[in-house]
Design a protein around this motif. Sequence first.
Motif, PDB file in Angstrom:
ATOM      1  N   ASN A 117       1.061   3.800  -3.244  1.00 19.39           N
ATOM      2  CA  ASN A 117       0.772   5.226  -3.045  1.00 19.39           C
ATOM      3  C   ASN A 117       1.956   6.094  -3.461  1.00 19.39           C
ATOM      4  O   ASN A 117       1.778   7.134  -4.105  1.00 19.39           O
ATOM      5  N   TYR A 173      -6.737  -8.281  -3.688  1.00 19.69           N
ATOM      6  CA  TYR A 173      -7.327  -7.096  -3.073  1.00 19.69           C
ATOM      7  C   TYR A 173      -8.514  -7.470  -2.188  1.00 19.69           C
ATOM      8  O   TYR A 173      -8.728  -6.862  -1.138  1.00 19.69           O
ATOM      9  N   ASP A 194      -7.398   2.692  -4.225  1.00 21.72           N
ATOM     10  CA  ASP A 194      -6.298   1.785  -3.899  1.00 21.72           C
ATOM     11  C   ASP A 194      -6.253   0.563  -4.807  1.00 21.72           C
ATOM     12  O   ASP A 194      -5.175   0.097  -5.172  1.00 21.72           O
ATOM     13  N   ASN A 198       0.837  -1.197   0.000  1.00 21.41           N
ATOM     14  CA  ASN A 198       0.000   0.000   0.000  1.00 21.41           C
ATOM     15  C   ASN A 198       0.875   1.251   0.000  1.00 21.41           C
ATOM     16  O   ASN A 198       0.636   2.190  -0.771  1.00 21.41           O
TER      17      ASN A 198
END
Length: 192
Positions: A40, A152, A55, A36
């Motif tokens: 990002n 996910y 995301d 993550n």
Amino acid sequence: MLTDEDKHHICVTLENCWFFNYPAQMKCQEIFKTLNLIWNNLDTRNNGRDLSSDDSVKFRKLMQIVLVKEEAQKLSRHPSIRELVDFFPLIHNDASRGSPYNPESDPALSVDEAEIATREHTEFNKYFGKIIENPNSDNCREFRNKLCRLLYVIRSNIAHGSKQNYQGSQRNEKISSVAYSVLLQICNLILD
């Protein structure tokens, strides 16, 4: 493009998972937290701070860098992927029901509910078969996309659903153990 700092984050996470001998679910949590951070950072480097994607989209973009056609083919033949394909009962998307679901203790879902809850796993299995039969660019791309969607779902279930705050049931640990093996291969590809 991934940076040395991104790779360093992966190394530290894997070292902590090994050193502290976390259960599989906590290993997955730690790797997903690190991925993550990386997706990002990658999104910020590519798009700046003003544009923000979901995301799941950022994760897919990261996997487009990591799992190019040849790497997707190679990963599809790894035993960890076969374990994910063969996992049964299929992995449920807790968000599809609005609450966590455990097939070992909860009442059985209707056929329609089960199809919706397991859609990501079913689609992943379909494209696994396609990439094995014919590893062309389209099948590789769809295999990667369906793998991202299923991972996910597992990440979201861990963060928000049935595995929140480490509810270490046997099923959660089995799912996490299989997912950890796949995530470890993805981390190895990032480190290559």
